[in-house]
Write an enzyme that holds these catalytic residues in place. Structure first.
Site, PDB file in Angstrom:
ATOM      1  N   ARG A 195     -15.595   2.315   5.732  1.00 10.50           N
ATOM      2  CA  ARG A 195     -14.619   2.314   6.822  1.00 10.50           C
ATOM      3  C   ARG A 195     -14.508   3.713   7.445  1.00 10.50           C
ATOM      4  O   ARG A 195     -14.329   3.860   8.640  1.00 10.50           O
ATOM      5  CB  ARG A 195     -13.249   1.867   6.302  1.00 10.50           C
ATOM      6  CG  ARG A 195     -13.199   0.403   5.868  1.00 10.50           C
ATOM      7  CD  ARG A 195     -11.806   0.024   5.359  1.00 10.50           C
ATOM      8  NE  ARG A 195     -11.713  -1.390   5.032  1.00 10.50           N
ATOM      9  CZ  ARG A 195     -11.924  -1.888   3.824  1.00 10.50           C
ATOM     10  NH1 ARG A 195     -12.257  -1.085   2.830  1.00 10.50           N
ATOM     11  NH2 ARG A 195     -11.807  -3.188   3.601  1.00 10.50           N
ATOM     12  N   ASP A 229      -5.323  -6.849   1.812  1.00 12.44           N
ATOM     13  CA  ASP A 229      -5.761  -6.471   0.467  1.00 12.44           C
ATOM     14  C   ASP A 229      -4.989  -7.237  -0.603  1.00 12.44           C
ATOM     15  O   ASP A 229      -5.558  -7.626  -1.630  1.00 12.44           O
ATOM     16  CB  ASP A 229      -5.583  -4.966   0.260  1.00 12.44           C
ATOM     17  CG  ASP A 229      -6.442  -4.145   1.220  1.00 12.44           C
ATOM     18  OD1 ASP A 229      -7.488  -4.655   1.656  1.00 12.44           O
ATOM     19  OD2 ASP A 229      -6.052  -3.009   1.538  1.00 12.44           O
ATOM     20  N   ARG A 269      -6.381 -10.684  -0.928  1.00 16.82           N
ATOM     21  CA  ARG A 269      -7.634 -10.666  -1.689  1.00 16.82           C
ATOM     22  C   ARG A 269      -7.369 -10.460  -3.185  1.00 16.82           C
ATOM     23  O   ARG A 269      -8.068 -11.027  -4.037  1.00 16.82           O
ATOM     24  CB  ARG A 269      -8.543  -9.563  -1.136  1.00 16.82           C
ATOM     25  CG  ARG A 269      -9.111  -9.928   0.230  1.00 16.82           C
ATOM     26  CD  ARG A 269      -9.862  -8.787   0.888  1.00 16.82           C
ATOM     27  NE  ARG A 269     -10.548  -9.262   2.087  1.00 16.82           N
ATOM     28  CZ  ARG A 269     -11.066  -8.467   3.026  1.00 16.82           C
ATOM     29  NH1 ARG A 269     -10.966  -7.147   2.885  1.00 16.82           N
ATOM     30  NH2 ARG A 269     -11.670  -8.976   4.072  1.00 16.82           N
ATOM     31  N   HIS A 310      -6.348   1.660   2.504  1.00 19.78           N
ATOM     32  CA  HIS A 310      -7.175   0.498   2.808  1.00 19.78           C
ATOM     33  C   HIS A 310      -8.633   0.942   2.808  1.00 19.78           C
ATOM     34  O   HIS A 310      -9.294   1.029   3.833  1.00 19.78           O
ATOM     35  CB  HIS A 310      -6.779  -0.070   4.177  1.00 19.78           C
ATOM     36  CG  HIS A 310      -7.535  -1.305   4.573  1.00 19.78           C
ATOM     37  ND1 HIS A 310      -7.557  -2.446   3.805  1.00 19.78           N
ATOM     38  CD2 HIS A 310      -8.289  -1.576   5.672  1.00 19.78           C
ATOM     39  CE1 HIS A 310      -8.279  -3.368   4.416  1.00 19.78           C
ATOM     40  NE2 HIS A 310      -8.741  -2.859   5.550  1.00 19.78           N
TER      41      HIS A 310
END
Length: 308
Positions: free
Chosen positions: A88, A148, A151, A175
């Site tokens: 990211r 998140d 998940r 994140h």
């Protein structure tokens, strides 16, 4: 209630779809820079309205932000998605310029807007919006923690061999694949700590698979995921639109909370009609505190590459 979604790619279109299907707002506006793309996505989605039973109006525009005027909430998904092997953080150079320009256009046309940031690296992009928008900090929210945590709960249910409705859990901090902090110490199955059901090996598996959840999907799909991110955004938008006062972990500007300041990191917050109604302080173990601080340092290093 008018909601703008900037970026009509897979994530943006999923955001618009889930928001429209929940039928809590009057209009969703899709914006994209590709000629006709947002208009086409909007038309396709509107042709599902009678099939899916919603009355939300979905419109699209190619870069005309005047059509977003009066938006209560805006979602920024713009930027290039991750490709396999890409972190990211590597996206920052390209996406920072895009997010800054989008933010300026949104605030110009909707000065009271609440902005939800999805673009990666998300914590840094949320920080950029804070530094360039002029909006009060309670009106800028990074989406990461909601996704998140979803998940995390998926992996917990998998390890427990339990229905996901039995499971609760939360992810805070950054994140990112290394900065994510799944709070196993607070995860439960119907109120019972999951540590009573899972041995050390399974606990480690859940944590590590949660942390690489996005990278796993990127490897499988060849691009970033979109269903779960879109659903996570829709939960946050609904919490604002319906003043639900839901507790959702999200990336927020901290001012001394959790020992950090001048940084956006994932923490639990109450989300309602004003955006961030309050930041929730929860107790962390010494190990969790240390990992939170490590995540903060890593995000600061990425933030240092920003050019306002």
């Amino acid at each position: 209630m008018k909601v703008t979604v900037v970026g009509a790619g897979a994530v943006g279109a999923s955001c618009a779809e889930y928001i429209a299907m929940k039928d809590f707002c009057s209009e969703v506006v899709l914006v994209d820079i590709k000629e006709g793309f947002a208009e086409g996505k909007a038309m396709d989605l509107m042709q599902t309205a009678s099939l899916n039973g919603f009355d939300t109006k979905i419109t699209g525009t190619t870069g005309d932000y005047s059509k977003t005027a009066g938006s209560h909430v805006a979602v920024i998904t713009s930027g290039i998605p991750r490709k396999p092997g890409m972190t990211r953080e590597e996206l920052i150079g390209i996406n920072a310029g895009i997010v800054k320009e989008v933010t300026e256009n949104l605030v110009k046309n909707s000065p009271e807007v609440i902005i939800i940031v999805v673009s990666n690296p998300m914590d840094t992009m949320a920080y950029l919006v804070h530094k360039t928008s002029g909006l009060p900090k309670h009106k800028i929210i990074g989406m990461g923690g909601a996704l998140d945590s979803a998940r995390f709960k998926y992996r917990l249910a998998e390890a427990l061999e339990a229905p996901i409705s039995d499971v609760d859990g939360m992810v805070i901090a950054a994140h990112s694949d290394t900065g994510m902090l799944p709070l196993l110490s607070k995860a439960t199955r119907n109120g019972v700590p999951v540590t009573e059901f899972l041995d050390d090996a399974k606990q480690k598996y859940v944590i590590e698979e949660t942390k690489v959840g996005g990278a796993t999907l990127t490897k499988l799909l060849g691009t970033s995921a979109w269903y779960a991110p879109g659903a996570a955004v829709s939960v946050m938008v609904q919490a604002i639109a319906c003043d639900q006062k839901k507790m959702i972990p999200c990336s927020l500007m901290l001012d001394g909370e959790y020992g950090e300041s001048d940084i956006c990191l994932g923490v639990p917050a109450i989300i309602g009609k004003n955006g961030v109604e309050s930041i929730v302080k929860i107790s962390l173990t010494e190990e969790e505190k240390a990992k939170f601080a490590e995540a903060a340092q890593a995000v600061r290093e990425v933030n240092g590459d920003l050019k306002f």
